[in-house]
Scaffold this motif. Structure first.
Motif: not given
Length: 670
Positions: A636-658
């Motif tokens: 669950k922590l791994s899932l949370y970490a990747n979700l937080l990272y990807d949504q933070a990229l979207l906020v920055e206007g950058l594409p998610v890696d996958d």
């Protein structure tokens, strides 16, 4: 037949085929020589009582299609037999230069004569297979004819009455008639084009339009014939062609006139006609300089962006004239790259030309003019910024990117000159502001200029970190051009005045030490709000975030491990406002710089941003992470970490890696 002095065949062939790059300039050279002949006669009439000029001085141009000839004539000072032999038989002997030297006692250095090298005449052989020169010197009874094919030498003989053109037949006549017998046209060389009224007019307009004497030519015109008295109602107007002597040059250049003597509408018409624009210029700058280097300049700031301004084929530069004769259509050395959009004219009799008069010989002269031109443009832009802000904002929208690139490409050398010309969108003021205005409105104790870089101003304004900065009293500049952050990197800081309380204290201290007033200034460092070391929160908030990070160090390490090298570390931050997390960067390369560099041709070799995931210890999401860590739910922590990272990229206007994996993670969470 006489042979040319010096190695004629080699030297003449070199001049005809190597010195000049454009065959069209033959007419410029001949007209310039004719202008010099008229100048000499005019000057002689001023210093010698026995020289009396009664006829209007002029240059005449004619062509004959059948005979394949072009004729350039003048009623200037003319040449004797010896002068024909010396001036035309000795290659690189300049009669004009000799005339200036001989009259040095009569302000010869100030005689505005074009000729310098004595080779311009020979450009005729670029298009002519034979050249004939008939000349009668002022006050002489005999006229002489010089003739050459440019290869085997030349002849000089007394001209018979039958040979003389009409302009030289009277005993009191004087001047020179040059006749060019053109080569046959070939696929490689089109000489027929010069046997037309349109082409000759076009060459005069382009190169010699501002020669001070009238250049006259018989031109063909059309006029309607009178209507016959017995013509019926169905009469169709009839026209006849006729020829009329017309002056085909404008003579007086507009840039030689004082600005007080010229209406703005005249400048506008000149600009549109000369630089092929359909809109009036945004600004017109006219100035004159006298001294060791004299020149006249007329500059225009366009009101729209040239369609090819940012293409590799765009050529910057001002038209360079000397003594009203065009030397270079676009002299790039007169303009810095940051002002490449400026158009205009510089006319100086003092610049030193090379032998072809197509390029310049001394760069120091040009650099001196260029420095003055650059300062004048800067001064005009500052005046526009201060007196007509809407017009300046429109100008900056058109050309501001070039000013920013000028700072970047000069590695900050032009920052002092250009910094106060820059405009940026203020997140707090919701309008364009200068760096000086930002500094004047900064919070007390603020030592940085904060900015956010991206592609969309609306998205930047809604970024949590920007909103958090505003909430803490700090304005943020929203930068949407790809050059912005690279420019800030080379500028590093902006020198601004200290705010009132600090300035007063500093002034008192400096009065005591009698040092300069420069101490009332401070450097504000440019800082990206996406930087990992950003400290916008209060000391209490920062201390709370630091304590949370130390307390939950194992959680942060687990999150970093789950992101598997996507970030260098995971930390807590008090600068996130309402956001649960954000992607920040360490080091000189930001996320926006990385995005810009990835669009280049060598993207795979460009440095990458060192990413840091910052989490908000005050957000409810952080509590969920703590609970998952306590329950040892690593998946669950791994899932949370990747979700937080990807949504933070979207906020920055950058594409998610996958994107596919991101969609799966969202689905699993649901």
């Amino acid at each position: 037949m006489k042979q040319f002095k010096t190695e004629s065949k080699k030297l003449l062939d070199l001049m005809i085929n190597s010195i000049y790059t454009n065959r069209e300039i033959f007419l410029r050279e001949l007209i310039s020589n004719a202008s010099d002949a008229l100048d000499k006669l005019s000057f002689e009439s001023l210093i010698k009582k026995d020289v009396n000029v009664t006829d209007a001085l002029a240059i005449n141009l004619a062509f004959d299609k059948d005979a394949r000839t072009i004729t350039v004539s003048d009623n200037g000072i003319g040449m004797t037999k010896d002068e024909l032999d010396k001036n035309l038989g000795t290659i690189a002997h300049s009669g004009s230069e000799q005339f200036k030297e001989e009259n040095s006692d009569h302000q010869g250095d100030n005689i505005d004569i074009i000729g310098q090298f004595g080779v311009g005449f020979y450009s005729s052989f670029m298009i002519a297979q034979k050249v004939r020169v008939m000349s009668r010197a002022y006050g002489k009874k005999c006229a002489y004819v010089w003739e050459s094919d440019g290869v085997h030498g030349y002849t000089v003989a007394e001209a018979t009455d039958a040979d003389l053109p009409e302009s030289l037949r009277a005993d009191s006549s004087h001047g020179t008639v040059i006749t060019l017998f053109l080569r046959p046209s070939t696929e490689a060389e089109d000489t027929d084009q010069f046997l037309s009224e349109w082409k000759l007019r076009e060459l005069v307009r382009h190169y010699s339009n501002y020669v001070r004497y009238p250049i006259q030519m018989m031109v063909e015109k059309s006029r309607e014939l009178p209507k016959p008295e017995d013509a019926g109602d169905d009469y169709t107007p009839q026209y006849e062609q006729y020829q009329e002597l017309e002056t085909i040059n404008s003579m007086t250049p507009i840039w030689k006139k004082r600005s007080s003597e010229v209406e703005q509408s005249d400048y506008d018409e000149f600009y549109k006609a000369t630089f092929h624009d359909w809109e009036n210029p945004a600004r017109t700058v006219s100035f004159h300089a006298e001294g060791a280097l004299s020149y006249d300049a007329l500059l225009f700031i366009p009101s729209r962006v040239p369609f090819d301004l940012y293409s590799k084929d765009y050529e910057k530069g001002l038209a360079l004239y000397t003594s009203n004769v065009l030397i270079q259509e676009k002299c790039a050395d007169l303009l810095p790259d940051c002002y490449n959009f400026v158009r205009g004219v510089v006319d100086s009799p003092d610049v030193t030309l090379n032998i072809s008069r197509e390029t310049l010989q001394q760069n120091s002269q040009l650099k001196a003019i260029a420095r003055r031109v650059e300062k004048k443009i800067t001064s005009e832009l500052e005046a526009m910024r201060d007196s007509d802000r809407p017009a300046y904002e429109q100008f900056f929208e058109n050309f501001g990117r070039g000013l920013k690139f000028g700072i970047y490409s000069s590695y900050g050398a032009k920052a002092d000159e250009l910094a106060d010309l820059l405009l940026f969108w203020s997140a707090r003021e919701k309008k364009l502001v200068t760096l000086k205005e930002y500094a004047q409105n900064r919070s007390e104790g603020q030592e940085k200029i904060y900015y956010a870089a991206g592609t969309d101003r609306e998205r930047l304004a809604n970024m949590p970190v920007v909103k958090n900065a505003l909430a803490h009293g700090y304005d943020v500049l929203l930068c949407t051009q790809d050059v912005d952050e690279f420019m800030f990197q080379v500028m590093r800081s902006y020198q601004a005045e200290l705010l009132a309380p600090a300035a007063a204290a500093t002034a008192a201290a400096k009065d005591a030490s009698s040092e300069t007033s420069e101490a009332s200034l401070c450097d504000l460092a440019f800082t990206n709000v996406s930087a990992a070391d950003l400290n916008l929160a209060s000391e209490k908030e920062q201390e709370e975030a630091k304590t949370a990070g130390e307390k939950h160090k194992d959680l942060l390490d687990t999150l970093a491990k789950a992101l598997d090298g996507k970030v260098t570390s995971v930390t807590t931050s008090a600068s996130l406002g309402e956001a649960p997390a954000r992607v920040a960067t360490e080091g000189p390369v930001s996320l926006e710089m990385e995005r810009v560099m990835e669009q280049g041709p060598e993207a795979d070799q460009m440095p990458k941003a060192q990413r840091v995931l910052e989490v908000n210890p005050q957000h409810p999401v952080f509590q969920k992470l703590v609970e998952a860590q306590a329950s040892k739910k690593e998946d669950k922590l791994s899932l949370y970490a990747n979700l937080l990272y990807d949504q933070a990229l979207l906020v920055e206007g950058l594409p998610v890696d996958d994107p596919i994996q991101f969609a799966k993670n969202v689905t699993e969470l649901m």
